[in-house]
Design an enzyme around this catalytic site. Sequence first.
Site, mmCIF file in Angstrom:
data_model
loop_
_atom_site.group_PDB
_atom_site.id
_atom_site.type_symbol
_atom_site.label_atom_id
_atom_site.label_comp_id
_atom_site.label_asym_id
_atom_site.label_seq_id
_atom_site.Cartn_x
_atom_site.Cartn_y
_atom_site.Cartn_z
ATOM 1 N N LYS A 176 0.870 -1.177 0.000
ATOM 2 C CA LYS A 176 0.000 0.000 0.000
ATOM 3 C C LYS A 176 0.904 1.223 0.000
ATOM 4 C CE LYS A 176 -2.724 -3.301 1.891
ATOM 5 N NZ LYS A 176 -2.276 -4.652 2.293
ATOM 6 N N ASP A 231 4.428 13.680 -5.980
ATOM 7 C CA ASP A 231 5.479 14.598 -6.445
ATOM 8 C C ASP A 231 6.887 14.175 -6.040
ATOM 9 O OD1 ASP A 231 3.638 16.153 -7.739
ATOM 10 O OD2 ASP A 231 3.506 17.682 -6.187
ATOM 11 N N HIS A 245 -6.680 -4.771 11.438
ATOM 12 C CA HIS A 245 -5.983 -4.996 10.171
ATOM 13 C C HIS A 245 -4.583 -4.392 10.183
ATOM 14 C CE1 HIS A 245 -5.495 -4.662 5.647
ATOM 15 N NE2 HIS A 245 -5.927 -5.908 5.774
ATOM 16 N N LYS A 286 -0.546 -3.619 10.981
ATOM 17 C CA LYS A 286 0.675 -4.420 11.018
ATOM 18 C C LYS A 286 1.812 -3.518 11.515
ATOM 19 C CE LYS A 286 -1.696 -5.435 6.928
ATOM 20 N NZ LYS A 286 -2.680 -6.378 7.412
ATOM 21 N N ASP A 294 11.816 -2.318 22.215
ATOM 22 C CA ASP A 294 12.639 -1.529 23.137
ATOM 23 C C ASP A 294 12.379 -0.032 23.047
ATOM 24 O OD1 ASP A 294 13.681 -3.868 24.056
ATOM 25 O OD2 ASP A 294 15.706 -3.571 23.297
#
Length: 413
Positions: free
Chosen positions: A149, A154, A331, A333, A338
């Site tokens: 995705k 520009d 959905h 991810k 740390d």
Amino acid sequence: MTPKQNDTVLKELRKNSPVTTIFDKHLPIEGEIADQPLMIGNKAKLLVDGPATYASMIQDIENAKDHINIEIFSFEDDEVGLRFSNLLINKQRNGVQVNIIYDSYGSINTPKAFFKKMEEIGINVLEYNPINPLIGRKEWNVNLRNHRKLLIVDGNIAFVGGINISSVYSSGSFGRKSKSNKKGQPWRDTHLRVIGPVVKEFQKLFISTWMEQNGNQLISKDYYPRLIEKGNEIVRAISNTPEKTYSSIHSILLSAINNSERKVYLTNAYFVPDTHLLDALKAAAQRKVDVKLLLPEKTDSIMVFYASRSYYNELLNAGVKIYTRQDALLHAKTALIDDVWSTIGSTNLDWRSLYNNHELNAIIIGKDFGAELNSLFHKDLGASKQITHEEWSERSLGTRFKERMARLWAPWL
């Protein structure tokens, strides 16, 4: 970065984050595995859910002056998809070149006429790995998918994360459900807007995919403008492609987990780990690292749902804490390790994502962005339920059977 810059930056990172040695142990390994360099001088903005992400994207698209490049898994012919397509058509008519790569499988329900309308006014549209073998551009393999995705405006703004162009994202997951989302409960997802020198690396990946798929020659535009430093974030673009003999994203995540000392917070939509990831998570928990997994309570894939849960028992026994997000379809991810190593992208923690898909993540190094992601993770935990040993041991025999059967299919999910 030059070697001198690298040493200076690492020294500063160590000084600001003395509680981890991930900079000494992990970053050299990451540098050897990754194809793209670590870039300084970027500004990264965390975007939560569809409404905020779409608003930011649309604003930048409306302000585009030269070109717009989109690489997307699912581009749907619905309210949100039509809004984007009409905006892109308008920009093309006003001299801004638009180039789109969409995945054939991910957009299988989108009529060809939807893309044809855009092509007719000059938008360059490329179908990635067509399901129909008669129109394939390379050796046909229906199993290969482009799950990225990516939006580039520009050559100086990049968006990357987990959000497709679809009305399922039209409502936020922390407030009241939007009436415009007619597809059920809201989707919880995370995206990133970044400006600065690293945008060039995302642009390279887009153009590389275009060429690899033998797309039409791109109209000459300023795809690589001169980029100046925009902020303090250190960012790396990290890609995954099945043509490689190993998964860069998988290897880098394993190294980060193996070198963690305090915290591993993973949020993921499709959690079907291979033995390497499973062992890394258990080992981290057993050396007293705070390992928390935020996973879906409900999913759009029942097979993945049960396969994922087949791993809960051994993870819980090792000391891993598992939470399931309520009242939304998770959905996102993301990973935070740390408090200083963060990643956001399209990569799920399942076999398909790690070995068969084109994926794309951004890695952000530093405690400021880490603090933002940490805050978001705990906000999600507030809307989640913790899975306990007691509760898990009481699940039915029927549920256990479904988990075992789904586990057999793990390498194909």
